[in-house]
Design an enzyme around this catalytic site. Structure first.
Site, mmCIF file in Angstrom:
data_model
loop_
_atom_site.group_PDB
_atom_site.id
_atom_site.type_symbol
_atom_site.label_atom_id
_atom_site.label_comp_id
_atom_site.label_asym_id
_atom_site.label_seq_id
_atom_site.Cartn_x
_atom_site.Cartn_y
_atom_site.Cartn_z
ATOM 1 N N HIS A 1 -116.424 -54.124 89.905
ATOM 2 C CA HIS A 1 -115.830 -52.910 89.186
ATOM 3 C C HIS A 1 -115.370 -51.851 90.358
ATOM 4 O O HIS A 1 -115.320 -51.940 91.277
ATOM 5 C CB HIS A 1 -116.985 -52.196 88.442
ATOM 6 C CG HIS A 1 -117.739 -53.004 87.275
ATOM 7 N ND1 HIS A 1 -118.488 -53.860 87.254
ATOM 8 C CD2 HIS A 1 -117.256 -52.928 85.952
ATOM 9 C CE1 HIS A 1 -118.708 -54.573 86.021
ATOM 10 N NE2 HIS A 1 -118.032 -53.659 85.269
ATOM 11 N N LYS B 1 -117.383 -46.393 89.323
ATOM 12 C CA LYS B 1 -118.409 -46.624 88.670
ATOM 13 C C LYS B 1 -119.813 -46.164 89.042
ATOM 14 O O LYS B 1 -120.115 -46.463 90.374
ATOM 15 C CB LYS B 1 -118.667 -48.399 88.288
ATOM 16 C CG LYS B 1 -119.541 -48.657 87.420
ATOM 17 C CD LYS B 1 -119.245 -50.027 86.669
ATOM 18 C CE LYS B 1 -120.101 -50.354 85.867
ATOM 19 N NZ LYS B 1 -120.642 -49.715 84.359
HETATM 20 P P1 NAD Z 1 -115.471 -41.196 82.358
HETATM 21 O O1 NAD Z 1 -116.447 -40.367 83.224
HETATM 22 O O2 NAD Z 1 -114.035 -41.279 82.684
HETATM 23 O O3 NAD Z 1 -115.592 -40.621 80.651
HETATM 24 C C1 NAD Z 1 -116.689 -40.147 80.320
HETATM 25 C C2 NAD Z 1 -116.374 -38.634 79.627
HETATM 26 O O4 NAD Z 1 -117.667 -38.101 78.977
HETATM 27 C C3 NAD Z 1 -115.801 -37.591 80.592
HETATM 28 O O5 NAD Z 1 -114.547 -37.111 80.089
HETATM 29 C C4 NAD Z 1 -117.029 -36.652 80.278
HETATM 30 O O6 NAD Z 1 -116.298 -35.251 80.511
HETATM 31 C C5 NAD Z 1 -117.349 -36.874 78.973
HETATM 32 N N1 NAD Z 1 -118.874 -36.314 78.854
HETATM 33 C C6 NAD Z 1 -119.827 -35.999 79.508
HETATM 34 N N2 NAD Z 1 -120.910 -35.555 79.100
HETATM 35 C C7 NAD Z 1 -120.429 -35.262 77.672
HETATM 36 C C8 NAD Z 1 -120.914 -34.796 76.441
HETATM 37 N N3 NAD Z 1 -122.363 -34.351 76.763
HETATM 38 N N4 NAD Z 1 -120.507 -34.516 75.467
HETATM 39 C C9 NAD Z 1 -119.165 -34.978 75.514
HETATM 40 N N5 NAD Z 1 -118.458 -35.664 76.536
HETATM 41 C C10 NAD Z 1 -119.041 -35.712 77.608
HETATM 42 O O7 NAD Z 1 -116.187 -42.600 82.174
HETATM 43 P P2 NAD Z 1 -115.744 -43.936 81.307
HETATM 44 O O8 NAD Z 1 -115.190 -44.966 82.211
HETATM 45 O O9 NAD Z 1 -115.078 -43.753 80.303
HETATM 46 O O10 NAD Z 1 -117.160 -44.606 80.945
HETATM 47 C C11 NAD Z 1 -117.958 -43.871 80.257
HETATM 48 C C12 NAD Z 1 -119.188 -44.829 79.820
HETATM 49 O O11 NAD Z 1 -118.885 -46.005 79.127
HETATM 50 C C13 NAD Z 1 -119.960 -44.988 81.061
HETATM 51 O O12 NAD Z 1 -121.266 -45.136 80.731
HETATM 52 C C14 NAD Z 1 -119.551 -46.637 81.483
HETATM 53 O O13 NAD Z 1 -120.286 -47.232 82.107
HETATM 54 C C15 NAD Z 1 -119.475 -47.058 79.885
HETATM 55 N N6 NAD Z 1 -118.415 -48.116 79.773
HETATM 56 C C16 NAD Z 1 -118.882 -48.868 78.663
HETATM 57 C C17 NAD Z 1 -117.939 -50.199 78.211
HETATM 58 C C18 NAD Z 1 -118.325 -50.930 77.271
HETATM 59 O O14 NAD Z 1 -117.734 -51.853 76.830
HETATM 60 N N7 NAD Z 1 -119.756 -50.813 76.496
HETATM 61 C C19 NAD Z 1 -116.794 -50.208 78.988
HETATM 62 C C20 NAD Z 1 -116.248 -49.412 79.839
HETATM 63 C C21 NAD Z 1 -117.264 -48.311 80.203
#
Ligand code: NAD
Length: 268
Positions: free
Chosen positions: A155, A159
């Site tokens: 990744h 991450k």
């Molecule tokens: P990112 O850091 O780009 O985005 C996360 C967002 O959540 C940020 O903008 C942050 O400000 C916001 N945030 C944090 N606390 C918050 C709260 N209390 N209320 C509202 N918003 C809040 O991360 P990302 O790459 O978008 O990934 C997010 C999550 O999704 C991670 O856990 C990642 O591992 C997971 N993910 C899962 C999949 C899947 O298919 N299930 C795919 C990609 C990423």
């Protein structure tokens, strides 16, 4: 029409969801939420995602956003997930959780919320990966415990968690296929530094490189042969499309904790 609120809407996945929501029929983005300190609060999320304005501004008030919604899609951080799921349960709204790395207490709180509302939680929302889960389990059950299993996951360098939630789920599926307890046989090798792994183990090697969206390979090796099953995610849209599909599906189901195997009808 399924009315959706995105939580974590300004993040990498949040922006992909905003873009993908504009491309498919049957979903309407009615709210977009971030934490209270976010610098982009008040801005249109279409603009944030590199599109024309979509008429939804970034807010920190999930309760208010949920007033007109059917379902929330949560891609935030693990600590925020139980708070968001509990509020959705209180208000009777369905939930899709893509956020990974929930600890045991956080998972228990999600399970509790799922007594009241339907929740889909999956570490990887892509159709291809969920098919890989099913195929890997089947391969493991046919090949049996005599094959050495190594899972490689690569990744992007941003991450936070390792191994990836997807690699852990793949390991569980392989363990189910061979009839062993994953916790008993899992070995995590960060950076693939170990030369070998104990007999009967399922090794996960985690690599962090550049901006790789997500690559997973399951390999089964025995005397004279190796089988490799690989999935490459080229863009976050693969996860976003899956999450939007799950959001439409979950609104039509009764309260319970589901995953993408349920959404895609792959559960045996
Ligand atoms: P990112 O850091 O780009 O985005 C996360 C967002 O959540 C940020 O903008 C942050 O400000 C916001 N945030 C944090 N606390 C918050 C709260 N209390 N209320 C509202 N918003 C809040 O991360 P990302 O790459 O978008 O990934 C997010 C999550 O999704 C991670 O856990 C990642 O591992 C997971 N993910 C899962 C999949 C899947 O298919 N299930 C795919 C990609 C990423």
């Amino acid at each position: 029409m399924t009315k959706i609120v995105l939580v974590g809407a300004a993040g990498r996945m949040g922006q992909a969801l905003v873009r993908c929501a504009q491309q498919i029929e049957g979903v309407e983005l009615v709210g977009a939420v971030e934490h209270a300190e976010h610098e982009a609060l008040g801005r249109d999320v279409g603009t944030l995602a590199g599109l024309e304005p979509v008429g939804v501004v970034l807010s920190a008030d999930l309760r208010e956003a949920l007033a007109s919604a059917d379902v929330i899609i949560d891609f935030t951080v693990h600590t925020a997930v139980p708070v968001n799921a509990s509020l959705a349960a209180e208000l009777g709204r369905a939930v899709v959780i893509g956020t990974t790395a929930l600890d045991d207490t956080e998972q228990m709180l999600v399970q509790k919320a799922a007594d009241k509302v339907p929740i889909v939680w999956a570490p990887n929302m892509s159709l291809g990966v969920n098919l890989l889960f099913a195929v890997s389990k089947r391969a493991a059950s046919v090949l049996g415990p005599g094959y050495r299993v190594v899972l490689d996951e690569t990744h992007h360098v941003h991450k936070l968690d390792a191994p990836s939630g997807t690699a852990l789920r793949l390991g569980e599926k392989v363990a189910e296929g061979t009839g062993v307890r994953f916790e008993d046989v899992m070995v995590h090798d960060e950076g693939g530094r170990q030369e070998s792994y104990p007999e009967g183990s399922i090794a996960i090697r985690s690599f962090r490189e550049g901006e790789v969206v997500g690559d997973h390979t399951v390999s089964f090796e025995n005397v004279g042969e190796r089988i490799e099953l690989t999935h490459h995610a080229y863009s976050r849209d693969a996860f976003a499309m899956g999450a939007l599909h799950a959001a439409q599906w979950v609104c039509t189901h009764r309260p319970r904790l589901y995953d993408m195997q349920d959404v895609l009808g792959l559960r045996e």
